[in-house]
Design a protein around this motif. Structure first.
Motif, PDB file in Angstrom:
ATOM      1  N   ALA A   1      72.282  47.091  23.230  1.00  0.00           N
ATOM      2  CA  ALA A   1      72.020  45.988  23.733  1.00  0.00           C
ATOM      3  C   ALA A   1      71.440  45.053  24.356  1.00  0.00           C
ATOM      4  O   ALA A   1      71.516  43.446  24.572  1.00  0.00           O
ATOM      5  CB  ALA A   1      73.036  46.642  25.485  1.00  0.00           C
TER       6      ALA A   1
ATOM      7  N   LEU B   1      77.557  35.906  27.611  1.00  0.00           N
ATOM      8  CA  LEU B   1      78.008  37.765  28.203  1.00  0.00           C
ATOM      9  C   LEU B   1      79.195  37.134  28.780  1.00  0.00           C
ATOM     10  O   LEU B   1      79.157  36.858  29.609  1.00  0.00           O
ATOM     11  CB  LEU B   1      77.171  38.653  27.602  1.00  0.00           C
ATOM     12  CG  LEU B   1      77.515  40.105  27.447  1.00  0.00           C
ATOM     13  CD1 LEU B   1      78.207  40.171  25.508  1.00  0.00           C
ATOM     14  CD2 LEU B   1      76.750  40.898  27.680  1.00  0.00           C
TER      15      LEU B   1
ATOM     16  N   GLU C   1      81.770  39.646  27.506  1.00  0.00           N
ATOM     17  CA  GLU C   1      82.150  41.484  27.167  1.00  0.00           C
ATOM     18  C   GLU C   1      81.396  41.857  26.613  1.00  0.00           C
ATOM     19  O   GLU C   1      81.719  41.666  25.059  1.00  0.00           O
ATOM     20  CB  GLU C   1      83.218  41.361  27.369  1.00  0.00           C
ATOM     21  CG  GLU C   1      84.271  43.074  27.127  1.00  0.00           C
ATOM     22  CD  GLU C   1      86.310  43.178  27.248  1.00  0.00           C
ATOM     23  OE1 GLU C   1      86.680  42.120  27.807  1.00  0.00           O
ATOM     24  OE2 GLU C   1      86.417  43.785  26.454  1.00  0.00           O
ATOM     25  N   ARG C   2      81.140  43.641  26.498  1.00  0.00           N
ATOM     26  CA  ARG C   2      80.698  43.984  24.973  1.00  0.00           C
ATOM     27  C   ARG C   2      80.790  46.071  24.436  1.00  0.00           C
ATOM     28  O   ARG C   2      81.549  45.689  26.186  1.00  0.00           O
ATOM     29  CB  ARG C   2      79.293  43.475  25.038  1.00  0.00           C
ATOM     30  CG  ARG C   2      78.506  44.330  23.656  1.00  0.00           C
ATOM     31  CD  ARG C   2      76.801  44.348  24.518  1.00  0.00           C
ATOM     32  NE  ARG C   2      76.175  42.892  23.863  1.00  0.00           N
ATOM     33  CZ  ARG C   2      74.799  42.507  24.343  1.00  0.00           C
ATOM     34  NH1 ARG C   2      74.708  43.076  25.459  1.00  0.00           N
ATOM     35  NH2 ARG C   2      75.139  41.249  25.249  1.00  0.00           N
ATOM     36  N   HIS C   3      81.107  45.473  23.389  1.00  0.00           N
ATOM     37  CA  HIS C   3      81.868  46.702  23.137  1.00  0.00           C
ATOM     38  C   HIS C   3      81.108  47.185  21.505  1.00  0.00           C
ATOM     39  O   HIS C   3      80.505  46.678  20.828  1.00  0.00           O
ATOM     40  CB  HIS C   3      83.281  47.619  22.743  1.00  0.00           C
ATOM     41  CG  HIS C   3      83.719  46.365  23.506  1.00  0.00           C
ATOM     42  ND1 HIS C   3      84.372  47.508  24.612  1.00  0.00           N
ATOM     43  CD2 HIS C   3      84.540  45.586  23.735  1.00  0.00           C
ATOM     44  CE1 HIS C   3      85.249  47.294  25.419  1.00  0.00           C
ATOM     45  NE2 HIS C   3      85.620  45.533  24.182  1.00  0.00           N
TER      46      HIS C   3
ATOM     47  N   PHE D   1      79.234  46.583  17.092  1.00  0.00           N
ATOM     48  CA  PHE D   1      79.512  46.159  18.048  1.00  0.00           C
ATOM     49  C   PHE D   1      80.490  45.057  18.061  1.00  0.00           C
ATOM     50  O   PHE D   1      80.116  43.843  16.687  1.00  0.00           O
ATOM     51  CB  PHE D   1      78.327  45.169  18.946  1.00  0.00           C
ATOM     52  CG  PHE D   1      77.594  43.926  18.080  1.00  0.00           C
ATOM     53  CD1 PHE D   1      78.271  43.146  18.837  1.00  0.00           C
ATOM     54  CD2 PHE D   1      76.490  44.633  17.260  1.00  0.00           C
ATOM     55  CE1 PHE D   1      76.722  41.544  17.644  1.00  0.00           C
ATOM     56  CE2 PHE D   1      76.135  43.129  16.230  1.00  0.00           C
ATOM     57  CZ  PHE D   1      76.741  41.942  16.426  1.00  0.00           C
TER      58      PHE D   1
ATOM     59  N   GLU E   1      81.554  41.672  20.830  1.00  0.00           N
ATOM     60  CA  GLU E   1      81.488  41.228  22.732  1.00  0.00           C
ATOM     61  C   GLU E   1      81.903  39.221  22.354  1.00  0.00           C
ATOM     62  O   GLU E   1      82.116  38.766  21.895  1.00  0.00           O
ATOM     63  CB  GLU E   1      79.462  41.258  22.539  1.00  0.00           C
ATOM     64  CG  GLU E   1      79.001  39.900  21.774  1.00  0.00           C
ATOM     65  CD  GLU E   1      77.494  40.077  21.713  1.00  0.00           C
ATOM     66  OE1 GLU E   1      77.205  40.824  22.495  1.00  0.00           O
ATOM     67  OE2 GLU E   1      77.053  39.093  21.190  1.00  0.00           O
TER      68      GLU E   1
ATOM     69  N   ARG F   1      83.711  34.838  20.156  1.00  0.00           N
ATOM     70  CA  ARG F   1      83.334  35.812  19.248  1.00  0.00           C
ATOM     71  C   ARG F   1      82.294  36.722  19.127  1.00  0.00           C
ATOM     72  O   ARG F   1      82.578  35.954  17.649  1.00  0.00           O
ATOM     73  CB  ARG F   1      84.619  36.733  19.435  1.00  0.00           C
ATOM     74  CG  ARG F   1      84.167  37.831  18.918  1.00  0.00           C
ATOM     75  CD  ARG F   1      85.802  38.383  18.412  1.00  0.00           C
ATOM     76  NE  ARG F   1      86.963  39.371  19.543  1.00  0.00           N
ATOM     77  CZ  ARG F   1      87.808  39.241  19.403  1.00  0.00           C
ATOM     78  NH1 ARG F   1      88.788  38.689  18.506  1.00  0.00           N
ATOM     79  NH2 ARG F   1      88.021  39.218  20.484  1.00  0.00           N
TER      80      ARG F   1
END
Length: 210
Positions: A86, A142, A144-146, A156, A158, A169
């Motif tokens: 991250a 940023l 949102e991030r996964h 990832f 985001e 995105r």
């Protein structure tokens, strides 16, 4: 002593009152009634207090605090690898905004791929550097991030916000390389709301025919 008492259960609490209180004190009926009323009043107050206490424990505010604590715990529970990955993605956005290209491209693997928003933009690092270095950079903040980890690979996706383009995105892959997380692929795209998807794709088709 226990034979002469009546027990009143108040949600876990017990109140004991002498059964022969009026006879023992030769009090008038009015006094007995007043004392009995006082006893009932005290019992009611205790019952009310216990109910208020129980409600306070189950209040929405308390539940919200508990949920916040659980969310914070979940965030802290992310692995050191995910935290390091991250940070790489955070630095990527920072260096592109600063147009610090040496640090920016150091975050990629040498065989990394960048896929831009245009269908023709699938670039290796040499091509991507050739495009990027003459520019003043670009800014994506940023939202949102996964992250999903599979051994030495992290996938990832985001959501980003760009002053120039709005919602964007980023998706891609990081691979642990020589002990550090490096970007193997980054794909930037513009999410299209379903309500206007046909309108936008029709414009894209028209543009491709020109």
């Amino acid at each position: 002593m226990l034979k002469d008492t009546h027990a009143f259960a108040v949600k876990g609490a017990t109140v004991n009152r002498p059964a022969n209180m009026c006879r023992a004190t030769n009090a008038s009926r009015a006094t007995c009634v007043n004392r009995a009323s006082l006893g009932l009043l005290l019992s009611a107050l205790m019952l009310g207090g216990l109910n208020v206490s129980a409600q306070a424990q189950d209040s929405p505010t308390q539940s919200a605090k508990t949920q916040d604590t659980q969310v914070q715990s979940a965030q802290k529970a992310s692995s050191p690898d995910q935290q390091a990955a991250a940070q790489v993605l955070d630095l990527l956005n920072q260096y592109s905004s600063d147009a610090d290209w040496d640090k920016y491209f150091a975050l990629y693997r040498k065989d990394g791929i960048f896929i831009g928003t245009d269908a023709s933009e699938r670039w290796g690092m040499a091509e991507f550097e050739h495009y990027s270095r003459p520019t003043k950079g670009w800014r994506y903040d940023l939202t949102e991030r996964h992250l999903i980890q599979h051994g030495d690979v992290i996938l990832f996706d985001e959501l980003l916000n760009s002053p120039a383009y709005g919602v964007s995105r980023g998706t891609g892959t990081l691979i642990k390389t020589d002990g550090n997380w490096k970007i193997a692929q980054y794909h930037l795209s513009f999410p299209i709301p379903n309500e206007i998807a046909k309108q936008i794709t029709a414009e894209i088709k028209a543009a491709n025919k020109q």
